[in-house]
Design a protein around this motif. Sequence first.
Motif, PDB file in Angstrom:
ATOM      1  N   GLU A   1      39.253   5.904  26.188  1.00 23.12           N
ATOM      2  CA  GLU A   1      39.503   6.451  24.863  1.00 23.12           C
ATOM      3  C   GLU A   1      40.320   5.480  24.018  1.00 23.12           C
ATOM      4  N   LEU A   2      41.324   4.841  24.630  1.00 23.09           N
ATOM      5  CA  LEU A   2      42.122   3.867  23.888  1.00 23.09           C
ATOM      6  C   LEU A   2      41.264   2.701  23.427  1.00 23.09           C
ATOM      7  N   SER A   3      40.334   2.250  24.281  1.00 23.16           N
ATOM      8  CA  SER A   3      39.471   1.128  23.887  1.00 23.16           C
ATOM      9  C   SER A   3      38.598   1.513  22.694  1.00 23.16           C
ATOM     10  N   ARG A   4      38.123   2.741  22.669  1.00 21.59           N
ATOM     11  CA  ARG A   4      37.314   3.194  21.530  1.00 21.59           C
ATOM     12  C   ARG A   4      38.134   3.240  20.242  1.00 21.59           C
ATOM     13  N   ILE A   5      39.366   3.745  20.371  1.00 26.90           N
ATOM     14  CA  ILE A   5      40.241   3.828  19.197  1.00 26.90           C
ATOM     15  C   ILE A   5      40.574   2.434  18.672  1.00 26.90           C
ATOM     16  N   LEU A   6      40.879   1.505  19.593  1.00 28.87           N
ATOM     17  CA  LEU A   6      41.230   0.150  19.172  1.00 28.87           C
ATOM     18  C   LEU A   6      40.053  -0.547  18.502  1.00 28.87           C
ATOM     19  N   LEU A   7      38.844  -0.365  19.048  1.00 29.38           N
ATOM     20  CA  LEU A   7      37.670  -0.961  18.415  1.00 29.38           C
ATOM     21  C   LEU A   7      37.443  -0.364  17.031  1.00 29.38           C
ATOM     22  N   ARG A   8      37.564   0.944  16.930  1.00 23.71           N
ATOM     23  CA  ARG A   8      37.382   1.606  15.633  1.00 23.71           C
ATOM     24  C   ARG A   8      38.401   1.112  14.616  1.00 23.71           C
ATOM     25  N   ASP A   9      39.681   1.109  15.013  1.00 27.57           N
ATOM     26  CA  ASP A   9      40.736   0.702  14.077  1.00 27.57           C
ATOM     27  C   ASP A   9      40.652  -0.788  13.743  1.00 27.57           C
ATOM     28  N   SER A  10      40.275  -1.610  14.718  1.00 25.11           N
ATOM     29  CA  SER A  10      40.164  -3.049  14.470  1.00 25.11           C
ATOM     30  C   SER A  10      39.034  -3.347  13.503  1.00 25.11           C
ATOM     31  N   ARG A  11      37.897  -2.689  13.698  1.00 25.63           N
ATOM     32  CA  ARG A  11      36.771  -2.894  12.780  1.00 25.63           C
ATOM     33  C   ARG A  11      37.118  -2.410  11.382  1.00 25.63           C
ATOM     34  N   GLN A  12      37.831  -1.272  11.299  1.00 26.60           N
ATOM     35  CA  GLN A  12      38.242  -0.760   9.995  1.00 26.60           C
ATOM     36  C   GLN A  12      39.217  -1.719   9.327  1.00 26.60           C
ATOM     37  N   THR A  13      40.104  -2.303  10.112  1.00 27.67           N
ATOM     38  CA  THR A  13      41.065  -3.266   9.576  1.00 27.67           C
ATOM     39  C   THR A  13      40.336  -4.456   8.952  1.00 27.67           C
ATOM     40  N   LEU A  14      39.346  -4.985   9.652  1.00 26.03           N
ATOM     41  CA  LEU A  14      38.603  -6.129   9.123  1.00 26.03           C
ATOM     42  C   LEU A  14      37.787  -5.746   7.897  1.00 26.03           C
ATOM     43  N   ASP A  15      37.244  -4.530   7.885  1.00 30.51           N
ATOM     44  CA  ASP A  15      36.531  -4.061   6.694  1.00 30.51           C
ATOM     45  C   ASP A  15      37.478  -3.986   5.500  1.00 30.51           C
ATOM     46  N   ASN A  16      38.690  -3.484   5.731  1.00 28.85           N
ATOM     47  CA  ASN A  16      39.677  -3.401   4.650  1.00 28.85           C
ATOM     48  C   ASN A  16      40.045  -4.786   4.136  1.00 28.85           C
ATOM     49  N   MET A  17      40.229  -5.730   5.049  1.00 28.81           N
ATOM     50  CA  MET A  17      40.547  -7.101   4.649  1.00 28.81           C
ATOM     51  C   MET A  17      39.422  -7.695   3.807  1.00 28.81           C
ATOM     52  N   ASP A  18      38.194  -7.479   4.243  1.00 27.62           N
ATOM     53  CA  ASP A  18      37.069  -8.064   3.526  1.00 27.62           C
ATOM     54  C   ASP A  18      36.928  -7.452   2.134  1.00 27.62           C
ATOM     55  N   ARG A  19      37.138  -6.133   2.020  1.00 24.00           N
ATOM     56  CA  ARG A  19      37.057  -5.505   0.698  1.00 24.00           C
ATOM     57  C   ARG A  19      38.138  -6.062  -0.221  1.00 24.00           C
ATOM     58  N   MET A  20      39.331  -6.318   0.341  1.00 24.77           N
ATOM     59  CA  MET A  20      40.393  -6.901  -0.465  1.00 24.77           C
ATOM     60  C   MET A  20      39.984  -8.277  -0.974  1.00 24.77           C
ATOM     61  N   LEU A  21      39.390  -9.092  -0.099  1.00 24.81           N
ATOM     62  CA  LEU A  21      38.984 -10.443  -0.495  1.00 24.81           C
ATOM     63  C   LEU A  21      37.882 -10.398  -1.554  1.00 24.81           C
ATOM     64  N   VAL A  22      36.969  -9.444  -1.435  1.00 22.12           N
ATOM     65  CA  VAL A  22      35.920  -9.284  -2.450  1.00 22.12           C
ATOM     66  C   VAL A  22      36.555  -8.953  -3.795  1.00 22.12           C
ATOM     67  N   ASP A  23      37.557  -8.070  -3.777  1.00 20.74           N
ATOM     68  CA  ASP A  23      38.239  -7.719  -5.026  1.00 20.74           C
ATOM     69  C   ASP A  23      39.003  -8.904  -5.605  1.00 20.74           C
ATOM     70  N   ILE A  24      39.588  -9.724  -4.744  1.00 20.20           N
ATOM     71  CA  ILE A  24      40.303 -10.904  -5.233  1.00 20.20           C
ATOM     72  C   ILE A  24      39.336 -11.852  -5.929  1.00 20.20           C
ATOM     73  N   LEU A  25      38.178 -12.058  -5.333  1.00 19.43           N
ATOM     74  CA  LEU A  25      37.170 -12.925  -5.951  1.00 19.43           C
ATOM     75  C   LEU A  25      36.717 -12.354  -7.292  1.00 19.43           C
ATOM     76  N   ALA A  26      36.510 -11.040  -7.345  1.00 19.88           N
ATOM     77  CA  ALA A  26      36.093 -10.412  -8.594  1.00 19.88           C
ATOM     78  C   ALA A  26      37.196 -10.514  -9.647  1.00 19.88           C
ATOM     79  N   PHE A  27      38.452 -10.384  -9.215  1.00 19.79           N
ATOM     80  CA  PHE A  27      39.569 -10.516 -10.147  1.00 19.79           C
ATOM     81  C   PHE A  27      39.621 -11.927 -10.716  1.00 19.79           C
TER      82      PHE A  27
END
Length: 232
Positions: free
Chosen positions: A115-141
């Motif tokens: 269960e911990l491995s599933r949570i870590l994979l989920r949260d890690s993937r979400q973290t990278l998605d959040n980072m990428d969305r931030m970078l997309v917004d920086i480029l648009a800015f």
Amino acid sequence: MFRILALAFALALAPASIARADVPASSQRVVSAEEAFGGWLAPVIGALERAGQAVYPFLQIDFNFAEGDTRAAEAAVRQMASQAGIARQSLASVRAELEAMGPFSHPQASPEQVELSRILLRDSRQTLDNMDRMLVDILAFGEAFARHDFQVMNQILPRLENSARALIRSQATMIRARQPLAAPNSSQYHALGGMASMYDGMATLLESDATFDPAALEAAAVSMTRSLASER
């Protein structure tokens, strides 16, 4: 805001003593579930740290230029957009690695480990998605700044503020990924739990008045106090 984020990343990316559980193929020794779980965690932690390092240069950009110095402002925004473009390339390979990983599997794996491995994979993937969305917004800015399109810039700024909170929460994800590598009865284990709760609280403090949740801040404070009391 950027200085706080830079400090957060510097703390989270500090070298950690992570014991890998890699075993040569020729070895006949049976690898325990605990050792195997450590080996499974190592690439997850490595991916998160590389993602943080990819974003870190952006957080080091200095915006303390003189008021009215448009050249300095333009140079700062261009640098910010350039760093974001480079970081997106690095994040793409890290995201591919995490997407290819499956949850922890071992004949003697405990339900908690799986269960911990599933949570870590989920949260890690979400973290990278959040980072990428931030970078997309920086480029648009950056593109909007170059066009002097203040309407678009004002639309993007609130999203960048949300990204700042997401990046701070990502520090909690990184630290919680390291925590299982320490013995549950060790001071290091409890200290890491306290640090993760601290970042949860920091992210809560950055919420706007409309979305601020006192209960979430209280929960983070209680969790941090309990962890550090156990560490002592």
